[in-house]
Scaffold this motif. Structure first.
Motif, PDB file in Angstrom:
ATOM      1  N   ARG A  29      11.774 -12.512  25.567  1.00 25.35           N
ATOM      2  CA  ARG A  29      12.920 -12.755  24.683  1.00 25.35           C
ATOM      3  C   ARG A  29      14.199 -13.014  25.450  1.00 25.35           C
ATOM      4  O   ARG A  29      15.105 -13.678  24.959  1.00 25.35           O
ATOM      5  CB  ARG A  29      13.128 -11.563  23.742  1.00 25.35           C
ATOM      6  CG  ARG A  29      12.050 -11.380  22.707  1.00 25.35           C
ATOM      7  CD  ARG A  29      12.368 -10.228  21.762  1.00 25.35           C
ATOM      8  NE  ARG A  29      12.743  -9.005  22.450  1.00 25.35           N
ATOM      9  CZ  ARG A  29      11.891  -8.045  22.822  1.00 25.35           C
ATOM     10  NH1 ARG A  29      10.603  -8.176  22.575  1.00 25.35           N
ATOM     11  NH2 ARG A  29      12.327  -6.961  23.439  1.00 25.35           N
ATOM     12  N   LEU A  30      14.313 -12.481  26.681  1.00 21.89           N
ATOM     13  CA  LEU A  30      15.570 -12.529  27.416  1.00 21.89           C
ATOM     14  C   LEU A  30      15.306 -12.569  28.914  1.00 21.89           C
ATOM     15  O   LEU A  30      14.418 -11.872  29.413  1.00 21.89           O
ATOM     16  CB  LEU A  30      16.396 -11.267  27.105  1.00 21.89           C
ATOM     17  CG  LEU A  30      17.661 -11.028  27.925  1.00 21.89           C
ATOM     18  CD1 LEU A  30      18.733 -12.043  27.532  1.00 21.89           C
ATOM     19  CD2 LEU A  30      18.171  -9.606  27.709  1.00 21.89           C
ATOM     20  N   THR A 105      17.872 -16.986  26.461  1.00 21.42           N
ATOM     21  CA  THR A 105      17.069 -16.483  25.345  1.00 21.42           C
ATOM     22  C   THR A 105      16.361 -17.647  24.671  1.00 21.42           C
ATOM     23  O   THR A 105      17.019 -18.524  24.149  1.00 21.42           O
ATOM     24  CB  THR A 105      17.932 -15.732  24.307  1.00 21.42           C
ATOM     25  OG1 THR A 105      18.898 -16.618  23.765  1.00 21.42           O
ATOM     26  CG2 THR A 105      18.625 -14.546  24.905  1.00 21.42           C
TER      27      THR A 105
END
Length: 152
Positions: A29-30, A105
């Motif tokens: 996600r990141l 992201t």
């Protein structure tokens, strides 16, 4: 936790990057990197990402951001967010180093930096077509018809 001397190191020409999170601990996600841009680092040509946001927080120095036709000299404490599809680039046009914290992201683009590092390490200069193929693997393309660099 990533301590000051830890993290994967990636050198791309005059830019030294430290990967603080490559997505493996965030289910992709990141991703987070810290980059030191040497004085007078031109940065990449304007480009756009189709599938990820990119955020930049200037920790020290001054970084010139070009987003579309807008140009801004960002000093320490400035945050720039580039959403998917927005053409952008950045450069250090000053005589002092600049340090950026970058957020991705999802984490998609960190592998692009690794691929580029490996190409440089093999002492190969990618052809323009080869570079475009590599960018396209990470849902990125050059932004045509706009200011080419941030060093103006």
């Amino acid at each position: 936790m990533v301590r000051p001397r830890e993290g994967e190191r990636i050198v791309l020409g005059t830019t030294r990057m430290r990967v603080l999170e490559d997505g493996t601990r965030t289910e992709h996600r990141l991703a987070v990197t810290e980059s030191v841009l040497a004085p007078h680092t031109p940065g990449p040509p304007q480009h756009r990402h189709a599938r990820h946001d990119e955020g930049f927080y200037v920790l020290s120095g001054t970084v010139r951001f070009t987003v579309g036709e807008d140009v801004c000299d960002a000093t320490a404490g400035t945050f720039v967010l580039v959403p998917p599809g927005a053409p952008h680039t950045f450069a250090n046009t000053t005589g002092q180093p600049a340090v950026l914290l970058s957020l991705f992201t999802p984490d998609l683009y960190v592998q692009y930096f690794r691929d580029l590092r490996d190409t440089i390490a093999e002492r190969r200069t990618p052809s323009p077509q080869g570079h475009l193929r590599t960018m396209s693997r990470y849902a990125t393309e050059p932004a045509t018809g706009l200011a080419e660099g941030a060093g103006r």
